[in-house]
Design a protein around this motif. Structure first.
Motif, PDB file in Angstrom:
ATOM      1  N   TYR A 327       0.845  -1.186   0.000  1.00  0.00           N
ATOM      2  CA  TYR A 327       0.000   0.000   0.000  1.00  0.00           C
ATOM      3  C   TYR A 327       0.883   1.239   0.000  1.00  0.00           C
ATOM      4  N   GLU A 336      -3.484   5.714   0.296  1.00  0.00           N
ATOM      5  CA  GLU A 336      -3.795   6.285  -1.013  1.00  0.00           C
ATOM      6  C   GLU A 336      -4.088   5.193  -2.027  1.00  0.00           C
ATOM      7  N   ASN A 337      -3.278   4.164  -2.045  1.00  0.00           N
ATOM      8  CA  ASN A 337      -3.487   3.014  -2.919  1.00  0.00           C
ATOM      9  C   ASN A 337      -3.170   1.750  -2.130  1.00  0.00           C
ATOM     10  N   THR A 360     -11.707  -0.602 -14.117  1.00  0.00           N
ATOM     11  CA  THR A 360     -12.034  -0.117 -12.781  1.00  0.00           C
ATOM     12  C   THR A 360     -13.541  -0.013 -12.634  1.00  0.00           C
ATOM     13  N   MET A 369     -13.448   4.661  -3.438  1.00  0.00           N
ATOM     14  CA  MET A 369     -12.200   4.414  -4.152  1.00  0.00           C
ATOM     15  C   MET A 369     -12.466   3.472  -5.326  1.00  0.00           C
ATOM     16  N   GLY A 389      -6.846  -4.182  -6.530  1.00  0.00           N
ATOM     17  CA  GLY A 389      -6.329  -2.976  -5.905  1.00  0.00           C
ATOM     18  C   GLY A 389      -7.395  -1.914  -5.762  1.00  0.00           C
ATOM     19  N   LEU A 391      -7.617   2.463  -5.653  1.00  0.00           N
ATOM     20  CA  LEU A 391      -6.869   3.679  -5.964  1.00  0.00           C
ATOM     21  C   LEU A 391      -7.590   4.896  -5.406  1.00  0.00           C
ATOM     22  N   ARG A 392      -6.810   5.918  -5.035  1.00  0.00           N
ATOM     23  CA  ARG A 392      -7.410   7.168  -4.575  1.00  0.00           C
ATOM     24  C   ARG A 392      -8.192   7.832  -5.715  1.00  0.00           C
ATOM     25  N   ASN A 398      -1.165   6.942  -9.969  1.00  0.00           N
ATOM     26  CA  ASN A 398      -1.765   5.835  -9.219  1.00  0.00           C
ATOM     27  C   ASN A 398      -1.801   4.558 -10.047  1.00  0.00           C
ATOM     28  N   LEU A 402       0.135   1.019  -9.223  1.00  0.00           N
ATOM     29  CA  LEU A 402      -0.575  -0.262  -9.194  1.00  0.00           C
ATOM     30  C   LEU A 402       0.082  -1.278 -10.123  1.00  0.00           C
TER      31      LEU A 402
END
Length: 755
Positions: A327, A336-337, A360, A369, A389, A391-392, A398, A402
């Motif tokens: 992370y 944040e991620n 996503t 997120m 994952g 992501l912000r 980002n 990832l």
């Protein structure tokens, strides 16, 4: 309820009922039915037989189990005894409901009525609680409240804690006052401030109360007022709506938690409880009570979400050393991620890195997120999870983090092919992290944009629409596509059209001819990712914590594993019938798995099926099924292209082997330069210290739901549905220029069409 129910809730179904409970009498009129009572552990003391007359047709709660040996839905019960004894219901010492013939109803009563959830016990109806009296003693004030609440449920009112006081000597509570919930009046002045519009209980200035005081080690009733100034709630089905009785017993909470863990809604849970109790009216709490209970526990799980998630990850690493997570924190130590992948997915990725679908999705967690799962395809054509994952936001930095973290987790092995949508940030990050990976865009998304731009033009020029789809769908090689595209734009005079120029500029991202030699099995869109996202949202709600999301994610992984086990068994234990005696069919069966062979067989049947037509005179014409001139033309193209593909196959395999070797060498460089590789060998103590600093991420501004649902058959340029004239019904014009209306303006005035 089966005997194994005590295994789930830790209830001793063989424990006898408290001896202080004795059966009483109940005179039932015709139509009254009773179900078995339920209680947990040992009920409170102070119960004596009483009497209750039920109206005809009344049905009391509790599951209606026939021929069940001492087992209710959530604990033991005892059958009430019939009796002809009559007890005056006005007698304050014998007020209660007596056991009649058959099994009695289970009602749930809380032990306290405070802002927090009180302990609830299941109590058998048919045993009347003893009416409180001066000098009556209890071991604790909670027991006194529980007894008064049981008495209130039997009579038909609700209670609340009016006040309490702590001792100045030891700081412990020494006085409590319990009152009827209708104490006071509703003469409240109107407030100018906008408040929540919620119902207010009708107060009747009721004086009923019970005051208790601590006397040594026990509690004693010092004041008891029995008279009420309002009517009682006598119908059993309505008593559960009284606030102090609308609670869930402890053992049933465990069952509701079990049902919630499989993502059942509150309404579905209530339906299950209604089946157990025999009727929804018999359930001693409402659907709203279940919703509030689940919401309360959901809020409790959201507190310290990230620390609990990281602790869960560390626990998983003890059982699965190959489990990997990483992370990224911002300046405020907020996540944040974050990314994770289990050991089994890391191992299987080495076999199925040929094609990855990546997309996503939103509406999966309380922080908004974007969720970014990596989806692969196994040998059965089944979607598999290769990590996930959060992501912000969807920015290049980002996505780059990832993809690099994914690369570290997969030991530096790049995916050979990847398909995504047209997100610019995603494409930029892929080019930076996976430079040798073939990147393909979702054809469906591109064609939807094409439909918006040139759809109106194509609707008026049907020959242009047909030629456009034909060039994209049936061009076998890149050279053929280039030639046919040039001929098409010259033929239809769209050489200078900007939209066609844009489509031509995207040709290498979605046109099938450019991916004929790449491995995208049955795939031209991101349907794999979107299908996975749709299934995932069946397991979670939009406001879930990340910890609960991960647990549901692993349950979905178990479902995928079970489906793969089923395919494994079918391949070992089952055989299929071949369509014909073609050697190629047997070779395909030996090479591929059964699901892939079934797809091949379906296509193989189409090209090897023939019809016979009687031409007369004993002569029959044999011709292939579903073969047209277009089909023959396409088949000839593929036969010509096949010879070129076979010649280039050896060269492609050699190039692929060379790329794999180069990537293995590049892995060593990544391990030296990548800041994420250090997480693989990080000391456990350092990892735990880092986890302690991590905080919950802030809520991200989400894109929201799409404006329209996905449509079917979106891979081609479609002809829009024609609009018909509201006057004459023709499709080549509308009411404004309709010749019928223009010829008869008096009969069809123009202003009528805009009213």
């Amino acid at each position: 309820m089966p005997r194994g129910f005590d295994f789930w809730f830790g209830i001793d179904l063989n424990e006898p009922a408290d001896q202080d409970f004795v059966p009483g009498s109940n005179d039932n009129e015709a139509g009254s039915s009773h179900a078995p009572p339920v209680w947990e552990g040992t009920p409170d003391q102070g119960f004596v037989p009483g009497n209750n007359s039920n109206a005809a047709g009344t049905s009391h709660g509790g599951p209606n189990w026939e021929n069940v040996d001492a087992t209710g839905p959530f604990g033991p019960y005892s059958a009430g005894q019939s009796s002809d004894a009559q007890v005056d219901p006005k007698d304050t010492s014998d007020r209660g409901t007596n056991a009649g013939s058959g099994f009695q109803t289970g009602v749930t009563l809380p032990s306290e009525d405070r802002g927090e959830e009180g302990e609830v016990q299941s109590t058998p109806e048919g045993f009347s609680p003893k009416t409180p009296f001066l000098g009556m003693k209890f071991d604790t004030w909670e027991a006194a409240l529980s007894h008064y609440n049981r008495y209130a449920h039997h009579v038909g009112f609700s209670v609340r804690i009016e006040s309490s006081r702590k001792s100045t000597r030891d700081g412990e509570k020494d006085k409590c006052l319990f009152v009827c919930n209708k104490t006071g009046n509703n003469s409240l002045p109107p407030t100018p401030v906008k408040i929540r519009n919620r119902a207010i209980t009708k107060l009747a200035d009721c004086k009923a109360k019970m005051r208790i005081k601590r006397s040594g080690a026990r509690w004693e009733v010092t004041q008891f007022v029995e008279e009420h100034t309002h009517e009682f709630v006598e119908k059993f089905a309505l008593k559960k709506f009284l606030r102090s009785h609308n609670k869930i017993p402890k053992e049933e909470k465990k069952f509701i938690d079990l049902l919630s863990n499989v993502n059942l809604s509150s309404g579905r849970i209530m339906q299950i409880m209604a089946e157990l109790y025999g009727s929804k009216q018999n359930v001693p709490y409402s659907t709203k009570t279940i919703s509030n209970y689940r919401a309360q526990h959901s809020e409790e799980r959201k507190i310290k979400d990230i620390p609990e998630l990281l602790k869960y990850f560390e626990k998983l690493k003890e059982d699965d050393p190959r489990f990997y997570y990483d992370y990224k924190l911002d300046d405020d130590n907020r996540v944040e991620n974050i990314f994770w992948v289990d050991g089994a997915a890391r191992d299987v990725y080495k076999l199925y890195n040929d094609c990855i679908s990546f997309d996503t999705t939103f509406m999966t967690n309380q922080y908004n997120m974007p969720c970014a799962p990596f989806i692969g395809i196994n040998r059965y054509g089944q979607s598999i999870q290769l990590g996930c994952g959060f992501l912000r936001n969807e920015r290049v930095a980002n996505f780059e983090w990832l993809f690099r973290t994914f690369l570290v987790a997969m030991d530096g092995l790049h995916p050979l092919n990847i398909i995504t949508d047209q997100d610019v940030a995603m494409r930029t990050a892929i080019e930076m992290v996976f430079p040798d990976t073939i990147h393909r865009n979702c054809r469906w998304h591109i064609m939807q944009k094409v439909q918006e731009k040139i759809g109106p033009m194509a609707a008026k020029r049907e020959d242009l629409r047909r030629d456009f789809n034909d060039v994209i769908d049936y061009s076998v090689t890149e050279e053929e596509f280039e030639t046919r595209w040039a001929e098409m734009i010259q033929k239809h005079d769209v050489v200078d059209n900007d939209h066609f120029k844009d489509i031509y500029g995207l040709r290498k991202c979605f046109v099938p001819a450019y991916f004929m030699k790449r491995f995208f099995p049955f795939l031209q869109t991101t349907a794999r990712s979107e299908g996975f996202n749709a299934v995932l949202k069946q397991y979670i709600s939009p406001r879930e914590s990340l910890l609960n999301f991960f647990k549901q994610y692993m349950k979905l992984q178990e479902k995928i594993d079970c489906a793969e086990d089923g395919h494994d068994f079918m391949g070992m234990d089952k055989v299929v019938r071949l369509w014909g005696d073609f050697p190629m069919e047997d070779q395909i069966l030996q090479t591929y798995t059964l699901p892939i062979y079934n797809i091949f067989q379906l296509e193989f049947r189409k090209i090897t099926s023939y019809n016979a037509r009687d031409c007369g005179g004993g002569v029959f014409e044999v011709f292939p099924v579903q073969v047209s001139e277009k089909t023959k033309e396409i088949a000839d193209k593929h036969m010509i292209a096949m010879s070129k593909e076979l010649a280039a196959l050896k060269k492609a395999n050699a190039d692929a082997l060379k790329r794999r070797k180069n990537k293995s060498v590049a892995t060593e460089d990544i391990s030296d330069s990548s800041p994420f590789e250090g997480r693989m060998d990080e000391d456990v103590s350092q990892s735990r210290n880092r986890n302690k600093k991590a905080k919950d991420p802030p809520v991200t501004a989400a894109k929201g739901r799409p404006c329209s649902k996905r449509k079917k058959s979106g891979l081609q340029l479609k002809k829009p549905n024609p609009t018909t004239c509201s006057v004459c019904g023709e499709i080549d014009h509308d009411a404004r220029n309709c010749p019928v209306r223009l010829a008869n303006p008096e009969k069809f005035p123009f202003h009528q069409f805009f009213q």
